[in-house]
Design a protein around this motif. Structure first.
Motif, PDB file in Angstrom:
ATOM      1  N   PHE A  80       0.841  -0.865   0.160  1.00  0.00           N
ATOM      2  CA  PHE A  80       0.188  -0.659  -0.314  1.00  0.00           C
ATOM      3  C   PHE A  80       0.810   0.996   0.389  1.00  0.00           C
ATOM      4  CE2 PHE A  80      -2.944   3.281   2.057  1.00  0.00           C
ATOM      5  CZ  PHE A  80      -4.256   3.597   0.863  1.00  0.00           C
ATOM      6  N   VAL A  81       2.426   1.401   0.779  1.00  0.00           N
ATOM      7  CA  VAL A  81       3.004   2.186   1.025  1.00  0.00           C
ATOM      8  C   VAL A  81       3.824   2.592  -0.735  1.00  0.00           C
ATOM      9  CG1 VAL A  81       5.268   3.270   1.401  1.00  0.00           C
ATOM     10  CG2 VAL A  81       3.452   2.310   3.516  1.00  0.00           C
ATOM     11  N   VAL A  82       4.266   1.676  -1.169  1.00  0.00           N
ATOM     12  CA  VAL A  82       4.497   1.579  -2.753  1.00  0.00           C
ATOM     13  C   VAL A  82       3.247   2.279  -3.864  1.00  0.00           C
ATOM     14  CG1 VAL A  82       5.451   0.387  -4.849  1.00  0.00           C
ATOM     15  CG2 VAL A  82       6.351  -0.141  -2.525  1.00  0.00           C
ATOM     16  N   ARG A  83       2.188   1.704  -3.742  1.00  0.00           N
ATOM     17  CA  ARG A  83       0.923   2.097  -4.552  1.00  0.00           C
ATOM     18  C   ARG A  83       1.083   3.416  -4.009  1.00  0.00           C
ATOM     19  NH1 ARG A  83      -0.607  -3.406  -3.432  1.00  0.00           N
ATOM     20  NH2 ARG A  83      -1.013  -3.889  -5.445  1.00  0.00           N
ATOM     21  N   CYS A  84       1.080   4.153  -3.018  1.00  0.00           N
ATOM     22  CA  CYS A  84       0.839   5.860  -2.081  1.00  0.00           C
ATOM     23  C   CYS A  84       1.907   6.196  -2.300  1.00  0.00           C
ATOM     24  CB  CYS A  84       0.578   5.828  -0.825  1.00  0.00           C
ATOM     25  SG  CYS A  84      -0.693   5.194  -0.077  1.00  0.00           S
ATOM     26  N   VAL A  85       2.483   5.951  -2.903  1.00  0.00           N
ATOM     27  CA  VAL A  85       3.619   6.357  -2.747  1.00  0.00           C
ATOM     28  C   VAL A  85       3.749   6.233  -4.599  1.00  0.00           C
ATOM     29  CG1 VAL A  85       6.835   6.409  -4.350  1.00  0.00           C
ATOM     30  CG2 VAL A  85       5.901   6.205  -1.457  1.00  0.00           C
ATOM     31  N   LEU A  86       4.357   5.520  -5.690  1.00  0.00           N
ATOM     32  CA  LEU A  86       3.577   6.034  -7.352  1.00  0.00           C
ATOM     33  C   LEU A  86       2.146   6.904  -7.379  1.00  0.00           C
ATOM     34  CD1 LEU A  86       3.537   2.408  -8.421  1.00  0.00           C
ATOM     35  CD2 LEU A  86       5.088   4.186  -8.541  1.00  0.00           C
ATOM     36  N   ALA A  87       1.029   6.830  -6.564  1.00  0.00           N
ATOM     37  CA  ALA A  87       0.285   8.306  -7.059  1.00  0.00           C
ATOM     38  C   ALA A  87       0.117   9.192  -6.372  1.00  0.00           C
ATOM     39  CB  ALA A  87      -0.912   6.981  -6.095  1.00  0.00           C
ATOM     40  N   ALA A  88       1.449   9.378  -5.324  1.00  0.00           N
ATOM     41  CA  ALA A  88       1.708  10.535  -4.554  1.00  0.00           C
ATOM     42  C   ALA A  88       2.632  11.201  -5.841  1.00  0.00           C
ATOM     43  CB  ALA A  88       2.577  11.155  -3.755  1.00  0.00           C
ATOM     44  N   ALA A  89       3.605  10.939  -7.030  1.00  0.00           N
ATOM     45  CA  ALA A  89       4.207  11.101  -7.929  1.00  0.00           C
ATOM     46  C   ALA A  89       2.717  12.045  -8.972  1.00  0.00           C
ATOM     47  CB  ALA A  89       4.949  10.496  -8.913  1.00  0.00           C
ATOM     48  N   LEU A  90       1.532  11.492  -9.300  1.00  0.00           N
ATOM     49  CA  LEU A  90       1.156  11.921 -10.260  1.00  0.00           C
ATOM     50  C   LEU A  90      -0.328  12.863  -9.270  1.00  0.00           C
ATOM     51  CD1 LEU A  90      -0.119   8.917 -11.388  1.00  0.00           C
ATOM     52  CD2 LEU A  90       1.711   9.713 -12.314  1.00  0.00           C
ATOM     53  N   MET A  91      -0.081  13.230  -8.029  1.00  0.00           N
ATOM     54  CA  MET A  91      -0.960  14.133  -7.340  1.00  0.00           C
ATOM     55  C   MET A  91      -0.091  14.998  -6.608  1.00  0.00           C
ATOM     56  SD  MET A  91      -4.037  11.970  -5.187  1.00  0.00           S
ATOM     57  CE  MET A  91      -3.151   9.900  -5.403  1.00  0.00           C
ATOM     58  N   PRO A  92       1.071  15.957  -7.114  1.00  0.00           N
ATOM     59  CA  PRO A  92       1.274  16.178  -6.393  1.00  0.00           C
ATOM     60  C   PRO A  92       1.343  17.633  -5.045  1.00  0.00           C
ATOM     61  CG  PRO A  92       1.881  17.183  -8.750  1.00  0.00           C
ATOM     62  CD  PRO A  92       1.300  15.987  -8.972  1.00  0.00           C
TER      63      PRO A  92
END
Length: 130
Positions: A80-92
């Protein structure tokens, strides 16, 4: 969309229920008859088409490769943390809490048997026995 009971066809003016599938998970029925979803948010949260592009199971395999496996169900998992990091890259513009809420989506609002809420950014590095 669910139509009227009885299986008849729909006609103009009929009332329908619009719904959005969130997850398929078992339920727990309490003594009082209320129903709770027996789901763990980190297990069901996905990145949609981005994750399809990566390939099935890639994030879990990456976590397993580095020994970041789930031993206990906590509020978040390493996947879930990995997914959040990837998602955060798309939502600065989003902070850590908002990223988790967007990733959890509608499941976060479901009546869960085990309540879930997002964790602060300080929590992720502190659970090596995830």
């Amino acid at each position: 969309m669910c139509g009227p009971a009885g299986g008849g066809g729909l006609a103009s003016g009929d009332q329908v229920v619009l719904w959005h599938p969130v997850a398929v998970a078992p339920v727990k029925v309490k003594r009082d008859g209320s129903v709770l979803v027996d789901a763990w948010v980190p297990e069901h949260a996905r990145l949609g088409v981005l994750e399809e592009a990566l390939g099935p199971g890639v994030i879990e395999a990456l976590c397993a490769r580095y020994g970041l496996v789930v031993r206990r169900r906590r509020l978040i998992s390493w996947a879930f943390v990995v997914r959040c990091v990837l998602a955060a890259a798309l939502m600065p513009e989003a902070d850590w809490i908002e990223v988790q809420m967007r990733l959890a989506g509608l499941l976060a609002a479901a009546p869960l048997a085990r309540p879930w809420h997002p964790v602060g950014p300080w929590a992720a590095p502190r659970f090596p026995d995830s």
